[in-house]
Design an enzyme around this catalytic site. Sequence first.
Site, PDB file in Angstrom:
ATOM      1  N   ASP A  11       0.852  -1.194   0.000  1.00  0.00           N
ATOM      2  CA  ASP A  11       0.000   0.000   0.000  1.00  0.00           C
ATOM      3  C   ASP A  11       0.884   1.239   0.000  1.00  0.00           C
ATOM      4  O   ASP A  11       1.743   1.400   0.870  1.00  0.00           O
ATOM      5  CB  ASP A  11      -0.881  -0.043   1.265  1.00  0.00           C
ATOM      6  CG  ASP A  11      -1.994   0.977   1.234  1.00  0.00           C
ATOM      7  OD1 ASP A  11      -2.095   1.730   0.246  1.00  0.00           O
ATOM      8  OD2 ASP A  11      -2.760   1.022   2.213  1.00  0.00           O
ATOM      9  N   ASP A 105      -3.683   2.383  -5.333  1.00  0.00           N
ATOM     10  CA  ASP A 105      -2.389   2.367  -4.643  1.00  0.00           C
ATOM     11  C   ASP A 105      -2.238   1.171  -3.724  1.00  0.00           C
ATOM     12  O   ASP A 105      -1.440   1.193  -2.803  1.00  0.00           O
ATOM     13  CB  ASP A 105      -2.245   3.650  -3.818  1.00  0.00           C
ATOM     14  CG  ASP A 105      -3.212   3.684  -2.647  1.00  0.00           C
ATOM     15  OD1 ASP A 105      -4.302   3.083  -2.756  1.00  0.00           O
ATOM     16  OD2 ASP A 105      -2.874   4.285  -1.622  1.00  0.00           O
ATOM     17  N   GLU A 106      -2.983   0.126  -3.977  1.00  0.00           N
ATOM     18  CA  GLU A 106      -3.057  -0.952  -2.998  1.00  0.00           C
ATOM     19  C   GLU A 106      -3.312  -2.277  -3.708  1.00  0.00           C
ATOM     20  O   GLU A 106      -4.169  -2.347  -4.579  1.00  0.00           O
ATOM     21  CB  GLU A 106      -4.227  -0.620  -2.064  1.00  0.00           C
ATOM     22  CG  GLU A 106      -4.433  -1.570  -0.948  1.00  0.00           C
ATOM     23  CD  GLU A 106      -5.725  -1.265  -0.192  1.00  0.00           C
ATOM     24  OE1 GLU A 106      -6.280  -0.144  -0.327  1.00  0.00           O
ATOM     25  OE2 GLU A 106      -6.184  -2.165   0.503  1.00  0.00           O
TER      26      GLU A 106
HETATM   27 MG   LIG Z   1      -2.501   3.939   0.459  1.00  0.00          MG
END
Ligand SMILES: [Mg+2]
Length: 384
Positions: A11, A105-106
């Site tokens: 993340d 983003d993960e």
């Molecule tokens: Mg994040």
Amino acid sequence: MAAERTIFHVDIDAFFAAAERSVNPDLIGKLLIIGGSGGRGVVACASYEVRPFGVRSAMPMSRALRLCPDALVMSSSHGLYGKISKSFMAILRDYTPDVQVMSVDEAYMDMTGSDGLFGPPEKAAMDIKRRVREELKLTASIGIAPSRLVAKIASDERKPDGIFTVPPGDEAAYLAPMPVRKLPGIGPRAAEKLGRLGIQTLGQLAAFPEGPLRREMGNQSARLIERAQGIDDSDLSSESKSKSISSETTFHEDTTDRAFLDRTVAGLAEGVGRRLRRTGKHARSVSLKLRYSDFTTLTRHNTPHVSFDGDDRIVEIATALLEATLKHRNAPVRLIGVGVENLTEPAAQLSLLDPAVSDDSVISSTLDKIRDRFGEDSVSRGPG
Ligand SMILES: [Mg+2]
């Protein structure tokens, strides 16, 4: 039981703010907030610099600016984030094809058995973090555990720029001291209910007898206790392969009749929901496709926080997307379509803890059974 798995949860830290800084170093160290600055704007991302003031994502911008009046507010640059996101996922895919993208983003990675290629998991994780830092000028946090559930909690706990490994067998002990809210899926309401039973920590939840818990939390209680012990067998590779289910219809005559369009969307959504439930999966997104009489085609998506498989939820989201699309352009419609996307294992979700979502799921699958037995037109979901 299957062999122990090695799951990474990767993340990026404060992604939108960090992405802006990666292309504009003047922003480094500033009290940066990304989000809408208008009267009804919301914080999309709070940099670590503004978090000590209490600023959090999803907070109204007006409140964020009262907490941190000197903050610099920037609107989000979606093109930039999309580009960086693709590079980020490409880095992860250099380590395994089993990447489950959860957000821009993960992602989860199944790194089981990759020691021969990349060394021990921590070494691979450090290498991933190094590449993200060097190639994208961003920091990421990585949790390593035998399950998605525990890997996610571990990466959240070590933010920013952290790595943490929870070895097989240590999951319950690792989670035990944490407040119940740390378990994905336990929101404020569920936490309040658990509090009434005297349950504050995941250790207390893990040890709680199922019978009494069931009276407060319903039939997800056994699963909840398991998850509090860190038990999560949800699979990742099958999810990354799953696609989407959709249905569309072209009208005999182009139309602007809103009531008719609403009914059509609801009908399509229910058909899609029924096919979704046959797969045994939940969806994370709903899409709406709209083609106007001049053949311009728009597709809109919505990804709520919790996954779902019930008709009400799909109808509700698809109808809201229709509303938004027609607001954007109200012209005669030629074709309309509804889809569900990002299919996921329901076992990975605690969304069922939310009674409304759970009810919708149970109700919808019951209606499926009735339709299967008695034919398509035997059931109508309420008036209309
Ligand atoms: Mg994040």
